[in-house]
Design an enzyme around this catalytic site. Sequence first.
Site, PDB file in Angstrom:
ATOM      1  CG  ASP A  75     -66.809  30.446 -73.423  1.00 32.99           C
ATOM      2  OD1 ASP A  75     -68.071  30.256 -74.727  1.00 32.99           O
ATOM      3  OD2 ASP A  75     -66.195  29.602 -73.352  1.00 32.99           O
ATOM      4  CD  GLU A 132     -68.956  25.496 -76.939  1.00 28.08           C
ATOM      5  OE1 GLU A 132     -69.079  23.760 -76.311  1.00 28.08           O
ATOM      6  OE2 GLU A 132     -67.788  25.983 -76.816  1.00 28.08           O
ATOM      7  NE  ARG A 172     -77.427  13.750 -87.999  1.00 19.76           N
ATOM      8  CZ  ARG A 172     -77.221  11.604 -87.286  1.00 19.76           C
ATOM      9  NH1 ARG A 172     -77.191  12.260 -86.562  1.00 19.76           N
ATOM     10  NH2 ARG A 172     -77.446  10.865 -88.145  1.00 19.76           N
ATOM     11  CG  HIS A 359     -61.371  26.112 -81.785  1.00 12.66           C
ATOM     12  ND1 HIS A 359     -60.626  24.879 -80.996  1.00 12.66           N
ATOM     13  CD2 HIS A 359     -62.283  26.928 -81.736  1.00 12.66           C
ATOM     14  CE1 HIS A 359     -62.070  24.985 -79.879  1.00 12.66           C
ATOM     15  NE2 HIS A 359     -63.625  26.299 -80.546  1.00 12.66           N
TER      16      HIS A 359
HETATM   17 ZN    ZN Z   1     -64.899  26.167 -79.796  1.00 15.70          ZN
HETATM   18 ZN    ZN Z   2     -67.725  27.560 -79.963  1.00 15.85          ZN
END
Ligand code: ZN
Ligand code: ZN
Length: 386
Positions: A75, A132, A172, A359
């Site tokens: 997405d 997501e 990790r 973003h």
């Molecule tokens: Zn994101």
């Molecule tokens: Zn992402």
Amino acid sequence: MNDDISDLLPALVALRHDLHAHPELAFAEHRTAGIVAAALRELGLEVHEGVGGTGVVGLLRNGAGRSVGLRADMDALPMVEQSGLPHASLFSGVHHGCGHDGHTSMLLGAARQLTRTRRFAGTVVFIFQPAEEGRGGAKAMVEDGLFERFPCDSVYALHNWPDLPLGHAQTRPGPIMAAADRFDISVRGRGGHAAQPHHTPDAILAASQLVTQLNTIVARRIDPGESAVLSVTRIEGGHSHNVLPAEVQITGTVRSFDPDSQDRIEAALHDTAQGVALASGTEVEVKYTRYYPATINSAAEAELALAAAADTGLQATVAPLPAFTSEDFAFMLEQRPGAYLWLGQRRLGADAGLHRPLHHPCYDFNDAALPLGIAWFVAVAQRALR
Ligand SMILES: [Zn+2]
Ligand SMILES: [Zn+2]
């Protein structure tokens, strides 16, 4: 060692740019899912569509053995792209600002490579998930019977990571991404004249006290050795200089890694709200929503993820700290052992000026990371299904 995948790259870069130009929002990844399903069918895989909404699963079997899940998200984000690139989004307000176009392309590349090399025994389950970005597509797939229908002994995913240079990878054991919770609080008085405060509980004053006290929860209720954050991000109430409003709204987020800390913060938030309500005479209503759990790697699989990264020539190191961002692959890791890798994609040298965080309106997945992610997925499958 790593096999040559360079012949696969021109088509995959073209695919990545095509996906970037045609981004789709959570649970609306119809075009993307169609491209993925067609590509997997072309390889001869068994393909299942509509898993958890728009999710796609492809099965590559190579004899008897264990099974491993490899997951990519499909997405895009509801934001305006401002990159000005030739393959920029064709749809205003939808942007692949998190690089899921790159993740989808890398996992398809791995499917191509594993199909032709087949140096594993068992089944590779290619999981292309929707939604997501805050909508829980992984949870939708799990609830749609993902792991009952397509058994996986372990499950792996990666995210491109602009904070790490290209050629590096980290993960990790234990927590790697935070649990994300949201709270919405209504503080209600009755409303009244500002000059007659004795006639109504003061919702503004109570809300102010509540904001101050909420900011003490992590500092005073959580073990200083644990990491957590509580941020109040919105407070709204009142319209006039001489009216005491009847209601004030408070919203915020809580991030944590340890389920005990998460429980303690939620309980303390309720206690604090009720305490302020009692002291101020207001009514306080709390809505607390846990939308993503912490992403917690199992130790053996985190080790395998790093070993696979080293196999492919990546500089693989243990991440010193988890990130406070969240990731809905967490829902898959609640069901199966597995690990989540940060794949470096920070541009270097002459391209360093093109660096953008996730973003960002000008963010674009770094195509130089494509072969690295493909090789990692392949190496994970080969190690898990030795
Ligand atoms: Zn994101
Ligand atoms: Zn992402």
